[in-house]
Scaffold this motif. Sequence first.
Motif, PDB file in Angstrom:
ATOM      1  N   THR A  80       0.834  -1.210   0.000  1.00 20.35           N
ATOM      2  CA  THR A  80       0.000   0.000   0.000  1.00 20.35           C
ATOM      3  C   THR A  80       0.865   1.254   0.000  1.00 20.35           C
ATOM      4  OG1 THR A  80      -1.779  -1.141   1.173  1.00 20.35           O
ATOM      5  CG2 THR A  80      -1.771   1.264   1.257  1.00 20.35           C
ATOM      6  N   HIS A  83       4.260   1.558  -0.929  1.00 20.41           N
ATOM      7  CA  HIS A  83       5.249   1.736  -1.994  1.00 20.41           C
ATOM      8  C   HIS A  83       4.729   1.468  -3.405  1.00 20.41           C
ATOM      9  CE1 HIS A  83       8.546   2.337   0.823  1.00 20.41           C
ATOM     10  NE2 HIS A  83       8.147   1.273   1.509  1.00 20.41           N
ATOM     11  N   ARG A  84       3.594   0.806  -3.544  1.00 19.52           N
ATOM     12  CA  ARG A  84       3.020   0.509  -4.862  1.00 19.52           C
ATOM     13  C   ARG A  84       4.045  -0.139  -5.803  1.00 19.52           C
ATOM     14  NH1 ARG A  84      -2.507   0.745  -4.447  1.00 19.52           N
ATOM     15  NH2 ARG A  84      -3.065   2.491  -3.094  1.00 19.52           N
ATOM     16  N   GLU A 127      -2.843  -5.045  -9.573  1.00 16.64           N
ATOM     17  CA  GLU A 127      -1.767  -4.658 -10.489  1.00 16.64           C
ATOM     18  C   GLU A 127      -0.400  -5.170 -10.054  1.00 16.64           C
ATOM     19  OE1 GLU A 127      -1.659  -1.733  -7.189  1.00 16.64           O
ATOM     20  OE2 GLU A 127      -3.232  -2.761  -8.316  1.00 16.64           O
ATOM     21  N   VAL A 128      -0.282  -5.655  -8.833  1.00 20.96           N
ATOM     22  CA  VAL A 128       1.000  -6.121  -8.303  1.00 20.96           C
ATOM     23  C   VAL A 128       1.178  -7.609  -8.620  1.00 20.96           C
ATOM     24  CG1 VAL A 128       2.397  -6.447  -6.231  1.00 20.96           C
ATOM     25  CG2 VAL A 128       0.969  -4.409  -6.466  1.00 20.96           C
ATOM     26  N   HIS A 171      -4.835  -5.139  -4.584  1.00 18.44           N
ATOM     27  CA  HIS A 171      -3.784  -4.585  -5.450  1.00 18.44           C
ATOM     28  C   HIS A 171      -3.569  -5.509  -6.655  1.00 18.44           C
ATOM     29  CE1 HIS A 171      -2.729  -1.738  -2.245  1.00 18.44           C
ATOM     30  NE2 HIS A 171      -2.793  -2.759  -1.416  1.00 18.44           N
TER      31      HIS A 171
END
Length: 211
Positions: free
Chosen positions: A43, A45-46, A74-75, A72
């Motif tokens: 959350t 550091h993306r 996209e991770v 998330h």
Amino acid sequence: MRVIVADDQASVREGLVLMLDLLPDIDVVGSAGNGEEALQQVTRHRPDAILLDLHMPVLDGIETTRRLTAEHPEVAIVVLTTYADDRSVLETLRAGARSYLTKDADRLHIAQALHSAVAGLSVLHPQVQATLLAATGVPHAPAPRDLPDGLTRRETEILALLAGGLTNSEIAATLFLSHNTVKTHINRIFSKTGSRDRVAATQYAQRHGLS
């Protein structure tokens, strides 16, 4: 590529951070000792990807993978673990992990898995491939012999997996191939066997004892 490393063993975690930070195209932006910390780090550091231990306190790797996939998506998630048992492999992949490696993987193999996962591809350790095949009941390709209709050994292997019910993505992960490569092989299989679809190809495989 921005990466987070999550492992409950400090020595392993620190070693992975140092190892990956030496690579010019990877930047380790955070590390975590349990699943909750991993979620917090993501959350904050993306990152592009997370290298995630399966067996951690507070929140294990399977549940962490489920949460990451939901919160998330996209991770890219690459699981790195000592274990390759049926339940762990299947549950982690179903939860959304893209790649699954055991801890004897070297630095370059781990880096390859991270890059592949970010690109949307899957990489499975050979031991994990075998476990996945055994758990899903998919047979290995037949022993070398004269193959019908000009099929190559690789095409026969893919045909056996296709006949076993695996999707293109699952075949790609099992054989360490890209999705496009698998698709090309399947198109050639259809052409050589005169199959119009996967059902016809499966019937062909059964008739010729290839599944």
